[in-house]
Scaffold this motif. Structure first.
Motif, mmCIF file in Angstrom:
data_model
loop_
_atom_site.group_PDB
_atom_site.id
_atom_site.type_symbol
_atom_site.label_atom_id
_atom_site.label_comp_id
_atom_site.label_asym_id
_atom_site.label_seq_id
_atom_site.Cartn_x
_atom_site.Cartn_y
_atom_site.Cartn_z
ATOM 1 N N ARG A 188 21.918 42.151 83.770
ATOM 2 C CA ARG A 188 22.242 40.790 83.365
ATOM 3 C C ARG A 188 21.606 39.790 84.324
ATOM 4 O O ARG A 188 21.140 40.140 85.399
ATOM 5 N N VAL A 211 21.489 46.552 76.529
ATOM 6 C CA VAL A 211 22.839 46.795 76.028
ATOM 7 C C VAL A 211 23.810 45.865 76.752
ATOM 8 O O VAL A 211 23.867 45.847 77.985
ATOM 9 N N ASP A 212 24.578 45.099 76.004
ATOM 10 C CA ASP A 212 25.610 44.224 76.546
ATOM 11 C C ASP A 212 26.948 44.544 75.915
ATOM 12 O O ASP A 212 27.011 45.029 74.776
ATOM 13 N N SER A 213 28.005 44.251 76.638
ATOM 14 C CA SER A 213 29.343 44.393 76.091
ATOM 15 C C SER A 213 29.655 43.209 75.182
ATOM 16 O O SER A 213 29.363 42.064 75.533
ATOM 17 N N PRO A 214 30.239 43.458 74.030
ATOM 18 C CA PRO A 214 30.632 42.330 73.166
ATOM 19 C C PRO A 214 31.741 41.487 73.785
ATOM 20 O O PRO A 214 32.004 40.380 73.317
ATOM 21 N N GLU A 257 27.155 36.387 77.913
ATOM 22 C CA GLU A 257 25.928 36.172 78.665
ATOM 23 C C GLU A 257 25.429 34.759 78.382
ATOM 24 O O GLU A 257 25.647 34.216 77.288
ATOM 25 N N HIS A 301 19.070 34.641 78.713
ATOM 26 C CA HIS A 301 18.496 35.650 77.829
ATOM 27 C C HIS A 301 17.184 35.169 77.223
ATOM 28 O O HIS A 301 16.232 35.950 77.082
ATOM 29 N N SER A 348 17.786 43.840 71.787
ATOM 30 C CA SER A 348 19.100 43.618 72.379
ATOM 31 C C SER A 348 20.178 44.087 71.424
ATOM 32 O O SER A 348 20.165 43.751 70.235
ATOM 33 N N THR A 349 21.114 44.881 71.960
ATOM 34 C CA THR A 349 22.223 45.365 71.146
ATOM 35 C C THR A 349 23.528 45.202 71.912
ATOM 36 O O THR A 349 23.530 45.056 73.138
ATOM 37 N N ALA A 350 24.644 45.217 71.193
ATOM 38 C CA ALA A 350 25.973 45.095 71.799
ATOM 39 C C ALA A 350 26.744 46.387 71.546
ATOM 40 O O ALA A 350 26.836 46.852 70.408
ATOM 41 N N ASP A 370 30.401 48.511 72.997
ATOM 42 C CA ASP A 370 31.603 48.543 73.822
ATOM 43 C C ASP A 370 31.702 49.924 74.461
ATOM 44 O O ASP A 370 32.060 50.908 73.803
ATOM 45 N N GLY A 375 22.223 40.780 71.197
ATOM 46 C CA GLY A 375 23.067 41.726 70.478
ATOM 47 C C GLY A 375 22.725 41.928 69.025
ATOM 48 O O GLY A 375 23.476 42.588 68.299
#
Length: 491
Positions: free
Chosen positions: A238, A259-262, A266, A271, A280-282, A284, A484
């Motif tokens: 991040r 990969v990011d947490s929903p 951010e 970004h 980019s994907t989300a 958990d 995401g």
């Protein structure tokens, strides 16, 4: 020795030091040249020297990997210091439909304390809320309210109170002081894990030029394949340093999936600056389905890059040793703020806070902070950007070594380690050298592209290109998309 465009320039010790720390062949250092500019990153500390060295070794590592894959000789690479100075402040050059992003929120900055200064970081809503809660301030408080609350408290008391509440504030130390031990902080930590046969990378065609792509011959080996083509990079980073590293790997042909947490917001402008070339994907990671998806991605990954505090991802099965046990041959690169041991290792941190807590802010002050002068800052988030290019270089070198010897790699970096190198390990260039070259002009290194986020003006990559090449560095194959929005799969 590394060299400049001017034959009488002194050897570049910073590039030599960084390349040696990366485990590179010293004989290749003569393949790096720099085109100097004047006034690019002015500072009391040798920021320009750090910046060009980190980009220089990243460029050389890319050329080395490309040559290894093609079977050719490592080409000479030239790095333009104008491109470096522009890229190190890429977030300041970014425009989104003409809008200039705000890089620091109103409650982020330097504040007078009862006995000195405090630096806060409140760019994210949850950090802002924790800062205000720790100080007993209501949620609607503004800069004046924060200033009044901090002015009557000792700086280190603020630091510890805010830290205990999960917020971000550090005391600004005096020159020569530091909140963490600086001596012995490594620039790079690298270890090989496991044995195995050589693991050649798959050949992959040159990615088709996207709407923003220019000539891509700058870092191409003779085979016509970008150095990192076919490499799959799982990006769990991040803000700036980690995303700069993975943005660079994407430039060089890697399939980078962020990969990011929903549940963890951010900054969309951050970004937009660092999302070039990536998808980019989300997911958990706390949910079984998210864990299964990440494990499936890891099964086919070459590299995983993480940018969270030490141990923060371990509960998801992402501790380096656990990863390498399940996926032999993986390259695991980790980044943190304060180093990997000691009482501050587990603290949250950002470039601006590391500058304050290590003495950089005091060195760069407009006047003596003890006499009431305001602390200063580097001309760029140089710890972030520099660490990002070093991390990318280490991954490229690990891929080169894995081509021959197999095995996995564990790489570790910290912003504090880069700060220590800046303060203790780099000698400023002679005054005459600083005046070499034309005055820095960022315009040649800026470009525009359409994207799902709007029309973007952005800084092009500073990664070097073969000396004499008319094309210059390549551009990314795609602009950043919405955070995401992509499917969690490899191309």
């Amino acid at each position: 020795m590394t060299r400049n465009d001017t034959s009488d320039a002194p050897p570049d010790a910073a590039t030599t030091h960084a390349w040696t720390a990366l485990g590179g062949d010293p004989a290749l250092l003569e393949r790096v040249a720099y085109r100097p500019v004047s006034g690019g990153l002015p500072a009391r500390l040798p920021v320009a020297e750090l910046a060009r060295a980190t980009v220089g070794v990243c460029s050389l590592a890319a050329a080395e990997l490309g040559a290894r894959r093609s079977g050719g000789a490592v080409p000479a690479v030239r790095v333009d210091e104008g491109a470096v100075a522009t890229a190190f402040v890429s977030e300041r050059h970014l425009r989104i439909d003409g809008r200039k992003p705000t890089n620091f929120a109103p409650l982020s900055g330097f504040w007078r304390a009862a006995d000195g200064w405090v630096r806060t970081h409140a760019n994210y809503p949850h950090h802002r809320a924790r800062l205000l809660t720790a100080l007993g301030l209501p949620a609607h408080s503004g800069p004046d309210d924060l200033a009044a609350a901090l002015a009557v408290r000792p700086a280190r008391a603020v630091q510890e109170t805010v830290y205990a509440a999960g917020g971000l504030a550090v005391a600004v130390v005096r020159p020569g002081e530091s909140e963490i031990p600086m001596a012995g902080l490594p620039l790079i930590e690298s270890r090989r894990i496991g044995e195995g046969a050589a693991r050649p990378l798959p050949e992959a065609p040159l990615p088709a030029h996207g709407p923003m792509s220019g000539p891509a011959s700058g870092v191409l080996p003779a085979s016509g394949v970008l150095p990192a083509s076919g490499v799959r990079v799982l990006d769990l980073t991040r803000v700036i340093a980690g995303p700069v590293a993975t943005r660079t790997l994407a430039l060089l042909g890697a399939d980078v999936l962020r990969v990011d947490s929903p549940r963890l917001p951010e900054d969309p402008d951050a970004h937009a600056d660092t999302g070039f070339g990536k998808r980019s994907t989300a997911l958990d990671l706390g949910a079984p389905e998210g864990r299964r998806t990440v494990e499936a991605l890891l099964a086919d990954a070459d590299v995983v890059v993480t940018g969270y505090r030490p141990g923060a991802l371990d509960r998801f099965g992402l501790a380096p040793d656990a990863l390498l046990e399940r996926h032999p041959g993986l390259i695991v690169a980790q980044l943190c703020a304060w180093g990997w041991s000691g009482p501050w290792a587990g603290r949250r941190g950002f470039d601006s806070l590391v500058q304050a807590a290590t003495g950089i802010a005091a060195i760069e002050a407009d006047a003596d902070p003890d006499a009431g002068g305001r602390p200063g800052v580097l001309p760029a988030q140089a710890l972030d950007h520099g660490t990002g290019y070093l991390l990318a270089a280490a991954v490229l070198r690990a891929l080169t070594e894995r081509q021959e010897s197999g095995g996995g790699r564990h790489l570790r970096f910290s912003l504090a380690g880069t700060a220590s190198w800046l303060m203790r390990g780099i000698a400023p260039a002679p005054l005459g050298r600083r005046a070499d070259g034309p005055a820095h002009d960022p315009a040649p290194w800026l470009a525009e592209t359409a994207s799902d986020l709007g029309k973007l003006r952005y800084a092009r990559s500073p990664v070097g290109f073969p000396a004499g090449s008319p094309d210059g560095p390549p551009d990314w194959s795609r602009p950043p998309g919405r955070l995401g929005a992509d499917e969690p799969r490899w191309l």
